[in-house]
Design an enzyme around this catalytic site. Structure first.
Site, PDB file in Angstrom:
ATOM      1  N   ASP A   8      20.023  14.007 -59.148  1.00 19.90           N
ATOM      2  CA  ASP A   8      20.851  13.079 -59.906  1.00 19.90           C
ATOM      3  C   ASP A   8      20.202  12.906 -61.277  1.00 19.90           C
ATOM      4  OD1 ASP A   8      18.659  11.395 -59.473  1.00 19.90           O
ATOM      5  OD2 ASP A   8      19.823   9.808 -58.514  1.00 19.90           O
ATOM      6  N   CYS A  66      15.764  12.798 -56.634  1.00 21.09           N
ATOM      7  CA  CYS A  66      16.460  11.622 -57.165  1.00 21.09           C
ATOM      8  C   CYS A  66      15.364  10.650 -57.608  1.00 21.09           C
ATOM      9  CB  CYS A  66      17.441  11.011 -56.162  1.00 21.09           C
ATOM     10  SG  CYS A  66      16.729  10.186 -54.734  1.00 21.09           S
ATOM     11  N   THR A  68      13.759   8.100 -56.204  1.00 25.60           N
ATOM     12  CA  THR A  68      12.670   7.956 -55.232  1.00 25.60           C
ATOM     13  C   THR A  68      12.563   9.143 -54.291  1.00 25.60           C
ATOM     14  OG1 THR A  68      14.082   6.867 -53.609  1.00 25.60           O
ATOM     15  CG2 THR A  68      12.910   5.441 -55.199  1.00 25.60           C
ATOM     16  N   HIS A  99       5.039  21.979 -39.323  1.00 23.18           N
ATOM     17  CA  HIS A  99       5.408  21.282 -38.090  1.00 23.18           C
ATOM     18  C   HIS A  99       6.904  21.056 -37.941  1.00 23.18           C
ATOM     19  CE1 HIS A  99       1.202  19.275 -37.428  1.00 23.18           C
ATOM     20  NE2 HIS A  99       1.143  20.595 -37.552  1.00 23.18           N
ATOM     21  N   ARG A 133       4.641  24.515 -29.924  1.00 17.53           N
ATOM     22  CA  ARG A 133       4.962  23.176 -29.419  1.00 17.53           C
ATOM     23  C   ARG A 133       5.909  22.425 -30.342  1.00 17.53           C
ATOM     24  NH1 ARG A 133       1.494  19.179 -31.906  1.00 17.53           N
ATOM     25  NH2 ARG A 133      -0.121  20.214 -33.120  1.00 17.53           N
ATOM     26  N   HIS A 134       5.960  22.811 -31.603  1.00 19.37           N
ATOM     27  CA  HIS A 134       6.827  22.131 -32.570  1.00 19.37           C
ATOM     28  C   HIS A 134       8.302  22.484 -32.370  1.00 19.37           C
ATOM     29  CE1 HIS A 134       3.213  20.796 -34.528  1.00 19.37           C
ATOM     30  NE2 HIS A 134       2.797  22.049 -34.580  1.00 19.37           N
TER      31      HIS A 134
END
Length: 143
Positions: A8, A66, A68, A99, A133-134
């Site tokens: 943005d 953007c 934040t 991960h 495992r992820h």
């Protein structure tokens, strides 16, 4: 690698600098907008555009910015198949890929400086998904 970028108005400056960094590094940048920091625009359409470019196979990965990074990451994550991660440093960027198999990296243009963002982006691009495992967790997210 082909990478879609979108922001943005609040994220435009950081997006532009990171897009240049990507292009200078030999990546093909597909800019989904916005094209100026001067006009207030809504981040959801840019997060969606980046997400759609990734899931359609037009690009391999996405980058969203953007003010934040929160709103645009939420918007991108509404696209089925997207795993957008708001990152703050090289550690979160690396773990998002390793991960979580994140396929979109998100930053806050008002909260993250160019040096940290560039290092985090490079880490994101250079980190492989660990699988193992992820994968069970990725499958749960997908469901």
């Amino acid at each position: 690698m082909r990478i879609a970028v979108g922001s943005d108005h609040a994220g435009y400056d950081l997006k532009a600098e990171l897009a240049k960094h990507l292009a200078d590094g030999g990546h093909e940048v597909v800019d989904m907008g916005t094209n100026s920091p001067d006009v207030s625009v809504d981040y959801p359409k840019f997060g969606e555009a980046v997400g759609q470019a990734v899931v359609s196979g037009q690009v391999e990965l996405g980058l969203c910015v953007c003010g934040t990074g929160i709103g645009i990451s939420i918007a991108a994550n509404k696209v089925p198949g997207i795993r957008a991660a708001l990152v703050h440093d090289v550690t979160t960027a690396g773990l998002a890929r390793e991960h979580n198999d994140a396929n979109v990296i998100c930053f806050g243009g008002r909260t993250t400086g160019i040096i940290v963002a560039t290092e985090a982006l490079d880490t994101f691009l250079g980190t492989a998904y660990a699988g193992g495992r992820h994968q069970r967790r990725i499958d749960e997210i997908t469901q």
